[in-house]
Design an enzyme around this catalytic site. Structure first.
Site, short mmCIF file in Angstrom:
data_model
loop_
_atom_site.label_atom_id
_atom_site.label_comp_id
_atom_site.label_asym_id
_atom_site.label_seq_id
_atom_site.Cartn_x
_atom_site.Cartn_y
_atom_site.Cartn_z
N ARG A 115 6.25 41.88 40.04
CA ARG A 115 7.43 42.74 40.00
C ARG A 115 7.05 44.04 39.30
O ARG A 115 6.27 44.03 38.33
CB ARG A 115 8.59 42.06 39.24
CG ARG A 115 9.24 40.91 40.01
CD ARG A 115 10.03 41.43 41.20
NE ARG A 115 10.73 40.40 41.94
CZ ARG A 115 10.26 39.79 43.03
NH1 ARG A 115 9.05 40.10 43.47
NH2 ARG A 115 10.98 38.90 43.66
N HIS A 119 4.47 46.46 49.14
CA HIS A 119 5.14 45.17 48.95
C HIS A 119 4.83 44.21 50.10
O HIS A 119 5.73 43.65 50.73
CB HIS A 119 6.65 45.36 48.80
CG HIS A 119 7.30 44.25 48.01
ND1 HIS A 119 8.33 44.46 47.12
CD2 HIS A 119 7.07 42.92 47.98
CE1 HIS A 119 8.71 43.30 46.58
NE2 HIS A 119 7.95 42.35 47.09
#
Length: 310
Positions: free
Chosen positions: A225, A273
């Site tokens: 994250r 991502h």
């Protein structure tokens, strides 16, 4: 009859409809699966936060919310979500994450950027990687993803140290926990991979102090994250040479803004991502198993601890 509402982006419905129906049938469930139901008819919601449902109060029969996402930081504080929330722990996603993390650790370990990508006619002999067993690799986060990555690296003979907020026991990995354990895990690490959830307790878990503990010229890999890493401290460590490079797959703002320093920094690799994504076929099996458990009165798997945030 069990009514299962699919609440996610419309493109996900096209991807998940057939695998979910097959998984529900395989699990022996008499289920109706659709993107629309009267709220009071719904037993389970297969859920993504970017889908149409944000208020769970009208779903008076709801038994559980089954997330399609591994991260649940945007869900745990929803005051209308009072039924069990289960995060996605998908073995297909885990395999993808192991491959991505291992690939980037090996990229740094073997010096691939220098020895392969920079082919400019200059013969640069004499730069040979040490054996993996002589490199300390630190994995921050020893949940399903972190433990799998740590074990894969240990099988390649890296000296793998892992850290978690609480005690863990992972075969082949030297495990640390707590504040003192974090320093021990990071100290003299050549590479650090971050696989923690995004919670108030994990924000900036890799900060200037932690980077200073690493072996000079080390590397950071973050597929976990964005907020796990102190961005300002990271740039400073890269500029000073304390760190040699960072590969970042996740960011505080996504998509990463075009003018962000990470795009142009020569010591940063940006990936969009893509390290690991939930696979419809394997995720459908996880969802069907949780619905089967709910209907059989058995405990759900991968249930979220709201207090911990994951």
């Amino acid at each position: 009859m069990v009514n299962v509402l699919f609440s996610a982006l419309s493109k996900r419905w096209a991807e998940y409809e057939a695998p979910l129906r097959a998984a529900l049938t395989k699990a022996g469930l008499d289920a109706r699966l659709a993107t629309e139901f009267a709220p009071e008819e719904v037993d389970y919601i297969v859920y993504a936060p970017n889908g149409p449902v944000s208020d769970f109060a009208p779903f008076t029969k709801l038994k559980a919310v089954l997330s399609l996402w591994a991260g649940v930081e945007t869900m745990v504080d929803n005051p209308t979500l009072t039924v069990p929330l289960c995060r996605m722990v998908d073995h297909g996603l885990t395999e993808s994450m192991v491959e991505w993390v291992t690939g980037h650790v090996l990229r740094y370990h073997l010096g691939i950027d220098q020895n392969i990508l920079g082919q400019d006619g200059v013969w640069r002999a004499g730069t040979v990687a040490p054996l993996a067993r002589d490199r300390k690799v630190c994995v921050l986060g020893l949940g399903a993803l972190g433990a799998a990555c740590a074990q894969a690296l240990a099988q390649l003979n890296f000296d793998v140290h892992g850290w978690a907020r609480g005690p863990k026991d992972v075969d082949g990995v030297t495990c640390h926990h707590g504040a003192d354990g974090l320093a021990d895990a990071l100290r003299d690490a050549t590479m650090v991979a971050l696989l923690l959830p995004d919670t108030p307790a994990t924000e900036n878990v890799l900060n200037a102090e932690g980077m200073a503990l690493m072996k000079r010229g080390g590397f950071v890999v973050n597929p976990g994250r964005g907020p796990l890493v102190d961005d300002t401290a990271l740039i400073a460590a890269l500029d000073s040479g304390q760190l040699a490079h960072a590969t970042l797959d996740v960011f505080r703002i996504e998509p990463l803004p075009a003018g962000h320093v990470f795009w142009s920094h020569p010591k940063v690799t940006v990936t969009p991502h893509i390290a690991a994504e939930t696979k419809a076929t394997t995720a459908s099996d996880v969802i069907a198993e949780n619905i089967r458990r709910g209907e059989a009165g058995e405990p759900f798997i991968h249930i979220v601890d709201r207090a911990a945030g994951y």
